[in-house]
Design a protein around this motif. Structure first.
Motif, PDB file in Angstrom:
ATOM      1  N   ASP A   9       0.828  -1.198   0.000  1.00 15.14           N
ATOM      2  CA  ASP A   9       0.000   0.000   0.000  1.00 15.14           C
ATOM      3  C   ASP A   9       0.869   1.257   0.000  1.00 15.14           C
ATOM      4  OD1 ASP A   9      -2.641   1.279   0.142  1.00 15.14           O
ATOM      5  OD2 ASP A   9      -1.983   1.907   2.146  1.00 15.14           O
ATOM      6  N   SER A  10       1.913   1.249   0.796  1.00 15.45           N
ATOM      7  CA  SER A  10       2.819   2.400   0.846  1.00 15.45           C
ATOM      8  C   SER A  10       3.540   2.596  -0.481  1.00 15.45           C
ATOM      9  CB  SER A  10       3.836   2.227   1.976  1.00 15.45           C
ATOM     10  OG  SER A  10       3.182   2.225   3.224  1.00 15.45           O
ATOM     11  N   LEU A  11       3.994   1.501  -1.090  1.00 19.33           N
ATOM     12  CA  LEU A  11       4.644   1.613  -2.400  1.00 19.33           C
ATOM     13  C   LEU A  11       3.680   2.169  -3.439  1.00 19.33           C
ATOM     14  CD1 LEU A  11       6.676  -1.714  -2.450  1.00 19.33           C
ATOM     15  CD2 LEU A  11       7.634   0.607  -2.437  1.00 19.33           C
ATOM     16  N   LYS A  12       2.427   1.784  -3.345  1.00 18.49           N
ATOM     17  CA  LYS A  12       1.404   2.284  -4.265  1.00 18.49           C
ATOM     18  C   LYS A  12       1.188   3.782  -4.081  1.00 18.49           C
ATOM     19  CE  LYS A  12      -3.480   1.670  -5.380  1.00 18.49           C
ATOM     20  NZ  LYS A  12      -4.717   0.982  -5.000  1.00 18.49           N
ATOM     21  N   ARG A  13       1.263   4.256  -2.852  1.00 14.25           N
ATOM     22  CA  ARG A  13       1.005   5.665  -2.543  1.00 14.25           C
ATOM     23  C   ARG A  13       2.211   6.575  -2.802  1.00 14.25           C
ATOM     24  NH1 ARG A  13      -3.668   6.205   0.739  1.00 14.25           N
ATOM     25  NH2 ARG A  13      -4.532   4.161   1.275  1.00 14.25           N
ATOM     26  N   THR A  14       3.401   6.005  -2.869  1.00 11.56           N
ATOM     27  CA  THR A  14       4.616   6.815  -2.979  1.00 11.56           C
ATOM     28  C   THR A  14       4.640   7.733  -4.198  1.00 11.56           C
ATOM     29  OG1 THR A  14       5.863   5.217  -1.679  1.00 11.56           O
ATOM     30  CG2 THR A  14       7.137   6.747  -3.006  1.00 11.56           C
ATOM     31  N   PRO A  15       4.228   7.285  -5.396  1.00 10.36           N
ATOM     32  CA  PRO A  15       4.257   8.240  -6.520  1.00 10.36           C
ATOM     33  C   PRO A  15       3.432   9.495  -6.261  1.00 10.36           C
ATOM     34  CG  PRO A  15       4.047   6.008  -7.367  1.00 10.36           C
ATOM     35  CD  PRO A  15       3.884   5.928  -5.864  1.00 10.36           C
ATOM     36  N   SER A  16       2.293   9.352  -5.620  1.00 17.48           N
ATOM     37  CA  SER A  16       1.468  10.515  -5.303  1.00 17.48           C
ATOM     38  C   SER A  16       2.154  11.398  -4.260  1.00 17.48           C
ATOM     39  CB  SER A  16       0.100  10.066  -4.793  1.00 17.48           C
ATOM     40  OG  SER A  16      -0.659  11.176  -4.378  1.00 17.48           O
ATOM     41  N   ILE A  17       2.734  10.776  -3.252  1.00 15.84           N
ATOM     42  CA  ILE A  17       3.439  11.542  -2.210  1.00 15.84           C
ATOM     43  C   ILE A  17       4.598  12.312  -2.831  1.00 15.84           C
ATOM     44  CG2 ILE A  17       4.834  11.370  -0.104  1.00 15.84           C
ATOM     45  CD1 ILE A  17       3.094   8.837   0.567  1.00 15.84           C
ATOM     46  N   LEU A  18       5.364  11.639  -3.690  1.00 16.88           N
ATOM     47  CA  LEU A  18       6.499  12.279  -4.357  1.00 16.88           C
ATOM     48  C   LEU A  18       6.024  13.443  -5.222  1.00 16.88           C
ATOM     49  CD1 LEU A  18       9.493  12.436  -5.167  1.00 16.88           C
ATOM     50  CD2 LEU A  18       9.010  10.657  -6.882  1.00 16.88           C
ATOM     51  N   SER A  19       4.985  13.229  -6.012  1.00 15.40           N
ATOM     52  CA  SER A  19       4.471  14.303  -6.880  1.00 15.40           C
ATOM     53  C   SER A  19       4.002  15.503  -6.070  1.00 15.40           C
ATOM     54  CB  SER A  19       3.317  13.786  -7.736  1.00 15.40           C
ATOM     55  OG  SER A  19       3.783  12.855  -8.674  1.00 15.40           O
ATOM     56  N   GLN A  20       3.285  15.238  -4.967  1.00 17.33           N
ATOM     57  CA  GLN A  20       2.794  16.332  -4.121  1.00 17.33           C
ATOM     58  C   GLN A  20       3.955  17.076  -3.463  1.00 17.33           C
ATOM     59  OE1 GLN A  20      -0.493  17.363  -3.840  1.00 17.33           O
ATOM     60  NE2 GLN A  20      -0.726  15.937  -5.546  1.00 17.33           N
ATOM     61  N   LEU A  21       4.980  16.340  -3.055  1.00 19.02           N
ATOM     62  CA  LEU A  21       6.158  16.983  -2.472  1.00 19.02           C
ATOM     63  C   LEU A  21       6.803  17.912  -3.489  1.00 19.02           C
ATOM     64  CD1 LEU A  21       8.423  17.399  -0.368  1.00 19.02           C
ATOM     65  CD2 LEU A  21       9.476  15.302  -1.259  1.00 19.02           C
ATOM     66  N   VAL A  22       7.062  17.402  -4.675  1.00 19.47           N
ATOM     67  CA  VAL A  22       7.711  18.205  -5.713  1.00 19.47           C
ATOM     68  C   VAL A  22       6.854  19.426  -6.065  1.00 19.47           C
ATOM     69  CG1 VAL A  22       8.425  18.200  -8.144  1.00 19.47           C
ATOM     70  CG2 VAL A  22       9.066  16.304  -6.645  1.00 19.47           C
ATOM     71  N   GLU A  23       5.559  19.227  -6.155  1.00 16.12           N
ATOM     72  CA  GLU A  23       4.646  20.322  -6.469  1.00 16.12           C
ATOM     73  C   GLU A  23       4.696  21.425  -5.409  1.00 16.12           C
ATOM     74  OE1 GLU A  23      -0.012  20.219  -6.793  1.00 16.12           O
ATOM     75  OE2 GLU A  23       0.882  18.959  -8.370  1.00 16.12           O
ATOM     76  N   SER A  24       4.980  21.071  -4.173  1.00 16.25           N
ATOM     77  CA  SER A  24       4.993  22.056  -3.090  1.00 16.25           C
ATOM     78  C   SER A  24       6.297  22.857  -3.021  1.00 16.25           C
ATOM     79  CB  SER A  24       4.745  21.362  -1.744  1.00 16.25           C
ATOM     80  OG  SER A  24       5.838  20.539  -1.392  1.00 16.25           O
ATOM     81  N   ILE A  25       7.312  22.412  -3.724  1.00 12.73           N
ATOM     82  CA  ILE A  25       8.622  23.080  -3.669  1.00 12.73           C
ATOM     83  C   ILE A  25       8.669  24.182  -4.720  1.00 12.73           C
ATOM     84  CG2 ILE A  25      11.120  22.741  -3.921  1.00 12.73           C
ATOM     85  CD1 ILE A  25      10.646  19.797  -3.063  1.00 12.73           C
ATOM     86  N   PRO A  26       9.078  25.387  -4.330  1.00  6.63           N
ATOM     87  CA  PRO A  26       9.199  26.470  -5.316  1.00  6.63           C
ATOM     88  C   PRO A  26      10.156  26.064  -6.442  1.00  6.63           C
ATOM     89  CG  PRO A  26       9.402  27.343  -3.086  1.00  6.63           C
ATOM     90  CD  PRO A  26       9.421  25.841  -2.977  1.00  6.63           C
ATOM     91  N   GLU A  27       9.783  26.397  -7.670  1.00  6.58           N
ATOM     92  CA  GLU A  27      10.542  25.973  -8.844  1.00  6.58           C
ATOM     93  C   GLU A  27      12.015  26.374  -8.779  1.00  6.58           C
ATOM     94  OE1 GLU A  27      10.195  26.129 -13.682  1.00  6.58           O
ATOM     95  OE2 GLU A  27       8.428  26.575 -12.476  1.00  6.58           O
ATOM     96  N   GLN A  28      12.301  27.559  -8.229  1.00  4.42           N
ATOM     97  CA  GLN A  28      13.692  28.026  -8.170  1.00  4.42           C
ATOM     98  C   GLN A  28      14.552  27.186  -7.221  1.00  4.42           C
ATOM     99  OE1 GLN A  28      11.063  29.798  -7.106  1.00  4.42           O
ATOM    100  NE2 GLN A  28      11.512  30.855  -5.185  1.00  4.42           N
ATOM    101  N   LYS A  29      13.920  26.372  -6.385  1.00  2.40           N
ATOM    102  CA  LYS A  29      14.666  25.512  -5.454  1.00  2.40           C
ATOM    103  C   LYS A  29      14.996  24.140  -6.060  1.00  2.40           C
ATOM    104  CE  LYS A  29      14.308  28.055  -1.595  1.00  2.40           C
ATOM    105  NZ  LYS A  29      15.289  28.273  -0.570  1.00  2.40           N
ATOM    106  N   LEU A  30      14.319  23.764  -7.131  1.00  2.00           N
ATOM    107  CA  LEU A  30      14.458  22.407  -7.670  1.00  2.00           C
ATOM    108  C   LEU A  30      15.859  22.095  -8.181  1.00  2.00           C
ATOM    109  CD1 LEU A  30      11.057  22.055  -9.556  1.00  2.00           C
ATOM    110  CD2 LEU A  30      11.690  21.086  -7.323  1.00  2.00           C
ATOM    111  N   ASP A  31      16.533  23.079  -8.760  1.00  2.00           N
ATOM    112  CA  ASP A  31      17.872  22.844  -9.313  1.00  2.00           C
ATOM    113  C   ASP A  31      18.970  23.549  -8.527  1.00  2.00           C
ATOM    114  OD1 ASP A  31      17.371  21.122 -11.630  1.00  2.00           O
ATOM    115  OD2 ASP A  31      16.156  22.801 -12.329  1.00  2.00           O
ATOM    116  N   LEU A  32      18.639  23.951  -7.314  1.00  2.00           N
ATOM    117  CA  LEU A  32      19.615  24.616  -6.451  1.00  2.00           C
ATOM    118  C   LEU A  32      20.564  23.573  -5.844  1.00  2.00           C
ATOM    119  CD1 LEU A  32      20.525  27.234  -4.977  1.00  2.00           C
ATOM    120  CD2 LEU A  32      18.879  26.625  -3.176  1.00  2.00           C
ATOM    121  N   ARG A  33      21.867  23.770  -6.039  1.00  2.00           N
ATOM    122  CA  ARG A  33      22.864  22.875  -5.456  1.00  2.00           C
ATOM    123  C   ARG A  33      23.330  23.515  -4.151  1.00  2.00           C
ATOM    124  NH1 ARG A  33      24.436  18.745  -7.615  1.00  2.00           N
ATOM    125  NH2 ARG A  33      24.184  19.475  -9.761  1.00  2.00           N
ATOM    126  N   ARG A  34      23.080  22.857  -3.041  1.00  2.00           N
ATOM    127  CA  ARG A  34      23.335  23.427  -1.723  1.00  2.00           C
ATOM    128  C   ARG A  34      24.797  23.342  -1.293  1.00  2.00           C
ATOM    129  NH1 ARG A  34      18.906  23.769   1.844  1.00  2.00           N
ATOM    130  NH2 ARG A  34      20.416  24.847   3.136  1.00  2.00           N
TER     131      ARG A  34
END
Length: 163
Positions: A9-34
């Motif tokens: 069940d958790s493996l099934k839900r992970t793609p949605s969790i991952l997509s929602q996480l990425v969607e919540s991150i500001p675009e300018q942070k996605l390619d920022l190397r810390r």
């Protein structure tokens, strides 16, 4: 192994969790190397997408072979291996991740206890089985998602330094 339904069940839900996480991150942070040696958030997502075919193949080998022998997958090591994951376009990466996850779940659905107990050899681990691999896939997903959230939200002084 009573947790197999929860793992699936958790493996099934992970793609949605991952997509929602990425969607919540500001675009300018996605390619920022810390910092040196840090992957970007996009690289983490690309890595998650990129390893799914290998993980699907491992599941298939457990189902087809008596006692498969695996070799470690070590990103960034070896002459031809880049230091960071090949960057995929985000929509493509998320779709690839979800598509391979569905294929993995199709193979894992409805297996009997004997099949879940099938063992293999992996030099990194003292024990390795289809059950362990399945749990490992989930933990790997969530470790990378935690790291993405950390890279997005954690102040520099508190950011985990990985060796």
């Amino acid at each position: 192994m009573r947790d197999i339904p929860d793992l699936l069940d958790s493996l099934k839900r992970t793609p949605s969790i991952l997509s929602q996480l990425v969607e919540s991150i500001p675009e300018q942070k996605l390619d920022l190397r810390r910092g040196n040696g840090f992957w970007t958030i996009t690289e983490h997502v690309s890595h998650l997408a990129g390893v799914q075919p290998m993980l699907l193949q491992r599941i298939e080998r457990f189902l087809k072979e008596e006692h498969p022998e695996f070799i470690p997958y070590l990103p960034g090591q070896g002459e031809e291996e880049p230091d960071t994951p090949v960057r995929l376009e985000m929509t493509e990466a998320l779709q690839q991740f979800a598509g391979f996850r569905m294929k993995q779940l199709e193979l894992l659905k409805g297996l009997d206890e004997k099949t879940w107990c099938r063992t293999g050899t992996h030099p990194e681990y003292e024990a390795y089985s289809l059950y362990i691999l399945t749990r490992h896939i989930l933990m790997h997903d969530h470790w990378h998602m935690y790291r993405m959230e950390e890279l997005w939200l954690t102040r520099d002084a508190y950011l985990t330094q990985l060796a």
